[in-house]
Design an enzyme around this catalytic site. Sequence first.
Site, PDB file in Angstrom:
ATOM      1  CD  GLU A 199      -2.535   1.751   0.316  1.00 42.91           C
ATOM      2  OE1 GLU A 199      -3.319   0.963  -0.230  1.00 42.91           O
ATOM      3  OE2 GLU A 199      -2.377   2.941  -0.050  1.00 42.91           O
ATOM      4  N   GLY A 262      -7.977   0.873  -7.474  1.00 35.44           N
ATOM      5  CA  GLY A 262      -9.133   1.710  -7.788  1.00 35.44           C
ATOM      6  C   GLY A 262      -9.755   1.327  -9.118  1.00 35.44           C
ATOM      7  NE  ARG A 263     -14.730  -1.476 -10.381  1.00 33.49           N
ATOM      8  CZ  ARG A 263     -14.594  -2.576 -11.122  1.00 33.49           C
ATOM      9  NH1 ARG A 263     -13.702  -3.500 -10.783  1.00 33.49           N
ATOM     10  NH2 ARG A 263     -15.336  -2.770 -12.189  1.00 33.49           N
ATOM     11  CG  HIS A 436     -25.236  -9.185  28.712  1.00 34.56           C
ATOM     12  ND1 HIS A 436     -23.938  -8.768  28.475  1.00 34.56           N
ATOM     13  CD2 HIS A 436     -25.166 -10.213  29.588  1.00 34.56           C
ATOM     14  CE1 HIS A 436     -23.119  -9.518  29.203  1.00 34.56           C
ATOM     15  NE2 HIS A 436     -23.830 -10.406  29.878  1.00 34.56           N
TER      16      HIS A 436
END
Length: 456
Positions: A199, A262-263, A436
């Site tokens: 990255e 990305g696109r 819970h």
Amino acid sequence: MYDVVIIGGGPGGYAAALYAHNFGLNVALVEKERVGGTCLLRGCIPAKAWLKTAEVFAHAKKAADFGVQVGEPSLDWQVALDRKNGIVDGLVKGLGGLLKARKVDVISGYGRLAGGGVEVSTDSGEVRRLEARNVILATGSRPRAIPGYDFDGNRVVSSREALDWTERPNRVAIIGAGAIGSEFALILGSTGAEVHLFEMLDQVVPGSEPEAGKALAREMKKKGVNIRTGVAVGPAEVHEDRVVVPFEGDYVEVDKVLVAVGRAPVTEDIGLETTNVSVDRGFVEVDPNTMLTAEPNIYAVGDIVAGTPQLAHAGFAEGIAAITHIATGEIAPVDYRAIPLVVYTDPEVASVGLTEAEAREAGYDVEVHDHGMRGVGRAIIQGEVGGLVKIVSEKDGPILGATVVAPAAGELIHELMYAVAWEALPAEAAAYIHAHPTISEAIGETLLSAAGRSLH
Ligand code: NAI
């Protein structure tokens, strides 16, 4: 004459086509492949099918910790691939049936704007003209390439090919740790491949909260993913039998490289030059209130729209907004403030609204509260304590954004979607009781802290 001709049968286009029945509109949907688009055919749906396989495998590996002896699990990649294909085929068929039931004319071929209508070039070479009162462009996006990493369909690929690998590669480099890169790192890492995730920016899932990036990176490392952030890769050396990926004086040698940076919008050959539609670096500019382009009867939705998220569910919402305007003239803008973003890793990273950095950037006096999963009973029971909840609010004001890192965070985020959309004060949201034991209790605890009265 159709009331609406839609070019592109992905989430933006098919949502528009389906929604139009509410108003009795006469609709044609032009699609060159099967209906479903990137999301259904080679994106969200098949990726999540692979992630489920990875999750089951990871659970089987951990089974002994829970007192369940299953031996060393092994993966039948072909069975998983068949399962993925079966899921996609089933959903495509279902969508086709739904379009038919809604009396949408699905027209097979390549559509282009022409002379106020749409021309469709069919596989058999004919050109068919459709007259239209309105056109919706929904042509979607394709993987972006980077220099030095030309897609060759074999060694250097996009997610499109990776979803159809017929065997698990042993060594993979993934370029880009956004949604696609991170999800594939998990699929491959969890099932035993050697994975190198690169990255350029300083965290995985950049753009999300740094704490979320850190928590995800920690869990990914446990699954054997080698993460390198803040690293630029040099051009790949592609050999017959392997690829060398150089970076900062070092290199890794792998069987496959997956590029997930990305696109890009698909708008270059759809006849835009014959119109006044305004385009910015390939993305179509629209009025966000209506999804209308600069032409009075041409709308755009989905991944081709400039400045809006490339997400299937954003596309659905945009398709609905366009049809509402066409049918009623009413303005029903998409509320982009509260669109959830989910990265389906293990744990999932889900967010809505502004991050802390975005809220500060926007000039808010910001308060931040978070809660880890380590003390949350249900998270301990499930053996998934690596997550957290972070809530960003305005000082003495409403909740502006939230992030959840947890198994099924993609489900949990929706209560915070309402909080952001309805501008709830932390004290208002904290007044309600979470069951819970649940992982949702971590959200309840964070809301209580944000309301100035923490419990645990
Ligand atoms: P992305 O924009 O999410 O991530 C691309 C990443 O690549 C960024 O982190 C960027 O910094 C990095 N990058 C760019 N150039 C690089 C380089 N040369 N070396 C190293 N890193 C580099 O794009 P992605 O993951 O390809 O996804 C495309 C689109 O599809 C996105 O808009 C995404 O939101 C969407 N999507 C959404 C999913 C989800 O909602 N779960 C799943 C998959 C895709």
